[in-house]
Structures are given as structure tokens and as C-alpha cells.
Design an enzyme around this catalytic site. Structure first.
Site, PDB file in Angstrom:
ATOM      1  N   THR A 167      97.883  11.226 122.222  1.00 36.78           N
ATOM      2  CA  THR A 167      99.243  10.655 122.165  1.00 36.78           C
ATOM      3  C   THR A 167      99.777  10.361 123.563  1.00 36.78           C
ATOM      4  O   THR A 167     100.384   9.307 123.795  1.00 36.78           O
ATOM      5  CB  THR A 167     100.248  11.609 121.487  1.00 36.78           C
ATOM      6  OG1 THR A 167      99.712  12.085 120.267  1.00 36.78           O
ATOM      7  CG2 THR A 167     101.571  10.907 121.211  1.00 36.78           C
TER       8      THR A 167
ATOM      9  N   ASP B  16      99.096   5.563 117.355  1.00 38.46           N
ATOM     10  CA  ASP B  16      98.821   5.983 118.728  1.00 38.46           C
ATOM     11  C   ASP B  16      97.338   6.055 119.077  1.00 38.46           C
ATOM     12  O   ASP B  16      96.948   5.755 120.202  1.00 38.46           O
ATOM     13  CB  ASP B  16      99.557   7.295 119.088  1.00 38.46           C
ATOM     14  CG  ASP B  16      99.208   8.476 118.199  1.00 38.46           C
ATOM     15  OD1 ASP B  16      98.450   8.311 117.216  1.00 38.46           O
ATOM     16  OD2 ASP B  16      99.716   9.586 118.485  1.00 38.46           O
ATOM     17  N   HIS B  17      96.504   6.440 118.103  1.00 35.43           N
ATOM     18  CA  HIS B  17      95.057   6.597 118.356  1.00 35.43           C
ATOM     19  C   HIS B  17      94.402   6.878 117.026  1.00 35.43           C
ATOM     20  O   HIS B  17      95.091   7.021 116.013  1.00 35.43           O
ATOM     21  CB  HIS B  17      94.787   7.740 119.349  1.00 35.43           C
ATOM     22  CG  HIS B  17      95.494   9.019 118.986  1.00 35.43           C
ATOM     23  ND1 HIS B  17      95.078   9.827 117.948  1.00 35.43           N
ATOM     24  CD2 HIS B  17      96.627   9.591 119.459  1.00 35.43           C
ATOM     25  CE1 HIS B  17      95.897  10.849 117.821  1.00 35.43           C
ATOM     26  NE2 HIS B  17      96.872  10.720 118.728  1.00 35.43           N
TER      27      HIS B  17
HETATM   28  C1  GP9 Z   1     102.041  16.665 120.201  1.00 33.97           C
HETATM   29  C2  GP9 Z   1     101.795  15.409 119.454  1.00 33.97           C
HETATM   30  C3  GP9 Z   1     100.362  15.282 119.045  1.00 33.97           C
HETATM   31  O1  GP9 Z   1     103.292  16.759 120.766  1.00 33.97           O
HETATM   32  O2  GP9 Z   1     102.235  14.293 120.165  1.00 33.97           O
HETATM   33  O3  GP9 Z   1      99.545  15.060 120.127  1.00 33.97           O
HETATM   34  P1  GP9 Z   1      98.047  14.563 119.948  1.00 33.97           P
HETATM   35  O4  GP9 Z   1      97.221  15.771 119.602  1.00 33.97           O
HETATM   36  O5  GP9 Z   1      98.014  13.545 118.860  1.00 33.97           O
HETATM   37  O6  GP9 Z   1      97.714  13.995 121.260  1.00 33.97           O
HETATM   38 MN    MN Z   2      98.748  11.608 118.471  1.00 31.45          MN
END
Ligand code: GP9
Ligand code: MN
Length: 423
Positions: free
Chosen positions: A82, A256-257
Site C-alpha cells: 500500500t 493498490d496492488h
Molecule cells: C495497513 C494497510 C495495509 O495500514 O494499508 O497495508 P498493506 O499490507 O496492504 O501494504
Molecule cells: Mn494494501
């Protein structure tokens, strides 16, 4: 800072558009509501599980006249997940190939979107019901010029309204509305969801669709949590309307991914009805949804050009009618006709209109079949290298990633004078 002239020249000649796109300024002075949709991948859009739509609301947006949906939009994140996606959208720079730039370079100087917007009278805010120090956000957000971070303390979190990683997305958006009402306009507000996060836990009462049935519990449980997030976003649209905040905003939704890693390829091939997931398929699975919703716009459509997270900053600034000429960045306004014709993944793979390049193989993007090349013994390398249609672009991608890395490792934004920027 000796590298700066060379990098600037590269960006001028190879990245930047000479002309503004016809979308420049269509959202001038609007508020920006940016939804970071956790682990959302494009393969669920307009798709079904057990005969039911996975994302009915997002599907309806793909046909909505006020919405542009980019169906070939790639995430470009690495280990920083993220946080890497946040880094990409705020800076239009690539994250690092190892570790998380949010941790390793959280105190660098940047010329991030929140800072640029700040000069135009915008405030920038992030809403995310997790600990503020996760991914070193508290420190990095300061470097990026984000004015306010509403973390876990800003929310009422109970056992009842939580699951898995914490506050569920529906109460998260519901409570966020109360905060948004207090913001000074215009604002750029980012909402980072949490429920659709590995291991995709959900209580039965929140499940609107059944899990899938395969050897992967992860993939099986992904569908109900994706549907839950889809419903939470639909509710958020309604809540924004009810609060009178909808008309003056544009709403951007981005995955996001990936949520489903290559460890689940067997189950994934079953779901997609394929014999196997090839390296080509794996790259295509790195597509994440990207929506731009502009209330009252009326000209929305599904866009098929190859695009990625690197393009978000130039696109948003263009929509808001903000010029950003001295900046160093590596993406393009998605509505420009002169865009760079490839999207680089962080590992050096790339996608363009004709090819998908991965694991050293050049694939035809239409057929998914490897493209024939010629073997050539290069002068400085003792091994045979295959030269294909992908080779010149792959070289360019490597150069571009290295320039982006230089900017970060050398903390080079320190040496650039930006108009109006207070040091
Ligand atoms: C944690 C959330 C998840 O605050 O943004 O993070 P990720 O594991 O998807 O990078
Ligand atoms: Mn994420």
C-alpha cells in the site's frame, strides 16, 4: 546533485507532454475524494463467482456516463505494498525494488501532489483506521506535505465494528463522513480501506455472496470481502450525496496492488478457466481497477490504453487545471495523446500496446505467445542475449527506473528550486 540535468533532459524528452489534454481543468477547484481500494484486482470487475456478480456497484460505474474506467491499468508496487502505491500516486516516481521507500526515505525532500495542491489552496488529508506509524506513514506524510492524518484514534473502533485488521469499511466510511464535513474546501482526501486485506476475513452477517470453492482459502475468501468493499463504496457515494458533498467533488477509485499472489495460481487458473497461469497471464493479473468519476460530466467511457499508477499524479493535476512544469516525474496525463507508450513494472518488466515483457521473454500482447527474436552475442557480455522487439523498450525501462532511484537515493529534490515552494 550532478545527475539532475541529465534526468531533467530525459524527462523533458521522453516523458512530458508538450500539450495540455482536452481534460485539463475540467475539475478545477473541485474536492478530490480518492479511495484506495485495498487489494482490489481487475479480474473481479464484470466477473462472477458462483453465478453472482462480485462487484455490482463498480460494474455499474464501468457503464456510468460520469465515469472513466481504465481497464488496462497496472499497479507498479513492490515490497512496500500500500505504501508503494501511495508513493507512486503522490510523486509519479517508482518505489524501490527492495524494502519500502516510506521507511527507507521517509525524510527526503519531495515535490509531492499534496505540496503542489497546497500552493493552490487545497488541504490534503488521509483517512485510514490503522496505527499511524504503520508503514512509517506519520513521518512520510509530513515529507509529502499531507496536512492531516486521521488514523485509528479518529474512529470509534469496537469488537462489534471490527474484523481482521480492524475497523470494517462500512463503519469506516460512515464515520469518515463526519470528519469530511469539517474540512476546509477545496480538499484532497484519501480514504484507505482495510477489510479486503489478506487473509480476507469477514463474519457471516457481512457476507452477501458465498466463498469460492478451490484449494486456496485465500482466493475463496477474497470474493466475499471484495463484495463487502464494493457495497461500502456504494454506501459512501450515497453518504456523500446525503451530506451535500458529492456535487463539488470528483471521486477516484484505485486498487493498490494485487491481493492474490502467484502462490494461488492453481486456484486462480481454475477460477479463470485456464489450463495454467503463464508468466504472461501473471503480468495481466497485475491490473488493478482505476475509476475517475466526475459528477455531471456525461462523457465517461471505458478506456483501454495501457496505463498505471505512475500516471495518477499528472492526470489528477491536469484534471484540476494545475500546471506542474518544473517537476520531475515519470508518468503522463491519461487523457493526453502524446503519452509514453509503455508501463514499467518495478522489476523491469513492461507492458505496451503490442508486447508484454516478463522473465526475459517478449510476448505478443494479443495472443500471449512469445515473439521470435534473434540471438546476438553482445560485446560486453559473454552470454548470448536474445534481441527481440522488446529489447529497446526494456533498455529504456531500466534507464528510467534507475533515474527514479537516483532521485530517491540522492535525495535530489533538495537541489531543485520550485516556483513558490517554501524551503
Ligand atoms: C495497513 C494497510 C495495509 O495500514 O494499508 O497495508 P498493506 O499490507 O496492504 O501494504
Ligand atoms: Mn494494501
Amino acid at each position: 546533485g550532478n545527475e539532475i540535468p541529465e534526468i531533467k533532459k530525459y524527462v523533458e524528452n521522453n516523458v512530458k507532454d508538450d500539450q495540455k489534454s482536452e481534460m485539463f481543468g475540467v475539475a478545477e477547484n473541485k474536492n478530490v475524494v480518492f479511495i484506495n481500494a485495498e487489494s482490489l484486482q481487475s479480474f473481479v470487475i464484470n466477473n462472477e463467482v458462483n453465478g453472482e456478480e462480485v462487484t455490482p456497484f463498480l460494474n455499474s460505474l464501468t457503464e456510468d456516463k460520469d465515469t472513466y474506467y481504465f481497464e488496462n491499468f497496472y499497479h507498479q508496487t513492490e515490497q512496500g505494498k500500500t505504501s508503494d502505491s501511495e508513493f507512486l500516486i503522490e510523486n509519479s516516481l517508482y518505489p524501490l525494488s527492495r524494502g519500502a521507500v516510506f521507511f527507507t526515505h521517509g525524510q527526503n525532500e519531495y515535490n509531492a501532489m499534496p505540496e503542489i495542491l497546497g500552493q493552490e489552496g487545497y488541504t490534503s488529508n488521509v483517512f485510514h483506521a490503522n496505527n499511524k506509524s504503520f508503514w512509517n506513514r506519520d513521518q512520510m506524510y509530513e515529507s509529502l506535505g499531507i496536512d492531516a492524518f486521521y488514523g485509528k484514534e479518529a474512529y470509534e473502533v469496537t469488537d462489534d465494528n471490527s474484523v481482521g485488521w480492524g475497523l470494517k469499511d462500512k463503519p469506516f466510511f460512515e464515520q469518515s463522513i463526519e470528519h469530511i464535513k469539517t474540512l476546509k474546501e477545496p480538499y484532497y482526501s484519501k480514504f484507505i480501506t482495510l477489510t479486503n486485506h489478506f487473509p480476507f476475513e469477514l463474519t457471516d452477517q457481512d457476507k452477501s455472496i458465498e466463498s469460492y470453492d478451490s484449494n486456496s482459502t485465500t482466493l475463496n475468501n477474497f470474493f466475499p470481502t471484495v463484495r463487502y468493499m464494493d457495497e461500502s463504496i456504494e454506501q459512501f457515494f450515497e453518504q456523500l450525496k446525503a451530506a451535500g458533498l458529492y456535487e463539488d467533488s470528483i471521486i477516484i477509485i484505485m486498487g493498490d496492488h494485487y491481493g492474490i499472489s502467484a502462490n494461488h495460481n492453481k486456484a486462480m487458473s481454475q477460477y479463470l478457466g485456464k489450463e495454467e497461469i503463464t508468466p504472461f497471464d501473471h503480468v495481466q493479473l497485475q491490473r488493478v481497477p482505476f475509476f475517475i468519476h466526475i459528477p455531471g460530466h456525461g462523457k465517461g467511457e471505458v478506456r483501454s490504453e495501457v496505463s498505471g499508477q505512475i500516471d495518477v499524479k499528472p492526470t489528477m493535476l491536469s484534471l484540476l487545471g494545475i500546471e506542474n512544469e518544473d517537476d520531475i516525474y515519470f508518468g503522463n496525463d491519461l487523457f493526453s495523446n502524446e503519452r509514453k507508450d509503455y508501463i514499467a513494472l518495478r522489476n523491469g518488466d513492461f507492458i505496451n500496446e503490442d508486447f508484454v515483457y516478463t522473465s526475459g521473454i517478449c510476448y505478443d500482447r494479443q495472443t500471449g505467445e512469445p515473439v521470435e527474436g534473434e540471438s546476438e552475442v553482445s560485446l560486453d557480455v559473454s552470454i548470448d542475449e536474445e534481441v527481440t522487439a522488446c529489447t529497446p523498450i526494456a533498455d529504456k525501462v531500466d534507464r528510467e527506473l534507475a533515474y527514479s532511484d537516483d532521485m530517491i537515493y540522492g535525495d535530489l529534490f533538495r537541489f531543485i528550486e520550485f516556483e513558490d515552494k517554501e524551503k
